[in-house]
Design a protein around this motif. Sequence first.
Motif, PDB file in Angstrom:
ATOM      1  N   GLY A 118       3.152  -0.758  10.435  1.00 29.20           N
ATOM      2  CA  GLY A 118       3.350  -0.506   9.019  1.00 29.20           C
ATOM      3  C   GLY A 118       2.036  -0.499   8.248  1.00 29.20           C
ATOM      4  N   LEU A 119       2.079   0.043   7.029  1.00 30.29           N
ATOM      5  CA  LEU A 119       0.897   0.072   6.182  1.00 30.29           C
ATOM      6  C   LEU A 119       0.370  -1.342   5.965  1.00 30.29           C
ATOM      7  CD1 LEU A 119       1.631   2.658   3.333  1.00 30.29           C
ATOM      8  CD2 LEU A 119      -0.109   2.826   5.114  1.00 30.29           C
ATOM      9  N   GLU A 149      -4.834  -0.014  -3.352  1.00 30.86           N
ATOM     10  CA  GLU A 149      -3.546  -0.447  -3.891  1.00 30.86           C
ATOM     11  C   GLU A 149      -2.420   0.167  -3.078  1.00 30.86           C
ATOM     12  OE1 GLU A 149      -3.347  -2.717  -6.179  1.00 30.86           O
ATOM     13  OE2 GLU A 149      -5.530  -2.753  -6.422  1.00 30.86           O
ATOM     14  N   ARG A 150      -1.444  -0.636  -2.731  1.00 26.90           N
ATOM     15  CA  ARG A 150      -0.343  -0.143  -1.906  1.00 26.90           C
ATOM     16  C   ARG A 150       0.436   0.976  -2.587  1.00 26.90           C
ATOM     17  NH1 ARG A 150       1.808  -2.440   2.669  1.00 26.90           N
ATOM     18  NH2 ARG A 150       3.869  -1.666   3.272  1.00 26.90           N
ATOM     19  N   SER A 151       0.403   1.008  -3.923  1.00 27.05           N
ATOM     20  CA  SER A 151       1.173   2.006  -4.674  1.00 27.05           C
ATOM     21  C   SER A 151       0.535   3.391  -4.651  1.00 27.05           C
ATOM     22  CB  SER A 151       1.329   1.543  -6.125  1.00 27.05           C
ATOM     23  OG  SER A 151       0.053   1.345  -6.732  1.00 27.05           O
ATOM     24  N   LEU A 173     -11.018  -1.396   2.715  1.00 25.84           N
ATOM     25  CA  LEU A 173      -9.815  -2.167   2.388  1.00 25.84           C
ATOM     26  C   LEU A 173      -8.620  -1.272   2.072  1.00 25.84           C
ATOM     27  CD1 LEU A 173     -11.309  -5.108   0.289  1.00 25.84           C
ATOM     28  CD2 LEU A 173     -10.334  -5.211   2.591  1.00 25.84           C
ATOM     29  N   ALA A 174      -8.709  -0.020   2.463  1.00 26.46           N
ATOM     30  CA  ALA A 174      -7.588   0.894   2.222  1.00 26.46           C
ATOM     31  C   ALA A 174      -6.426   0.580   3.150  1.00 26.46           C
ATOM     32  CB  ALA A 174      -8.041   2.342   2.422  1.00 26.46           C
ATOM     33  N   HIS A 175      -5.218   0.801   2.660  1.00 25.03           N
ATOM     34  CA  HIS A 175      -4.027   0.628   3.495  1.00 25.03           C
ATOM     35  C   HIS A 175      -3.976   1.739   4.544  1.00 25.03           C
ATOM     36  CE1 HIS A 175      -2.770  -2.023   0.194  1.00 25.03           C
ATOM     37  NE2 HIS A 175      -1.880  -2.513   1.029  1.00 25.03           N
ATOM     38  N   HIS A 176      -3.480   1.385   5.712  1.00 22.15           N
ATOM     39  CA  HIS A 176      -3.356   2.357   6.794  1.00 22.15           C
ATOM     40  C   HIS A 176      -2.303   1.860   7.775  1.00 22.15           C
ATOM     41  CE1 HIS A 176      -6.337  -0.640   7.985  1.00 22.15           C
ATOM     42  NE2 HIS A 176      -5.970  -0.422   9.245  1.00 22.15           N
TER      43      HIS A 176
END
Length: 203
Positions: A118-119, A149-151, A173-176
């Motif tokens: 998951g992200l 930001e997760r959004s 720090l990006a979501h992935h």
Amino acid sequence: MAEKTVLSVRGFEIHKSLLDPDAQQALLDDLRDVVRDAPLFAPETRRGRKMSVRMTSAGRCGWVTDRRGYRYEPRHPSGVAWPPIPERIVDIWRTVSGVERLPDSCLINFYGEGARMGLHQDRDEGEFQWPVVSVSLGDDALFRMGGVERSEGTESVWLNSGDVVVMGGAARLAHHGVDRIRFGSSRLLPQGGRVNVTLRVVA
């Protein structure tokens, strides 16, 4: 390693086909030695949910998760010390990271049929000026990239065996995450599956 096409997506650097088939096989052989000394285990989140990947580590410390939370530990859950990071893996870091400091943790995730990730953000390292380098081996994976930001919106690309991703700067720090794999799409692992190797500097 011969430099191939480098894609930039939302600050993620994706080095396509950085590792040729011979280099992939040699790297996989090194990882089998690591797994022999520090076997793959099924991690559990702090909420008690079993993750769909199996994992192990190499280096000074390894990332673990269980009911106590996400963290780095100096030993495998069995109590043995993590094996050293194979030199071939360190060479990939030297080639693409752009920094002189070497990684001290190498997380190895195995994705079987139906596994995903998951992200999430890689933020347990304590310092974030150092990049994260991720190596794909085996089956194709649909890699999703977002923002800090997760959004924020996301974009996805298919990663193939031999691709290397660098997450640094704005993407550190990006979501992935990995939405899914094409099970059996690669001949590197005869029984199918994907191995993901992630190199990090841990404060």
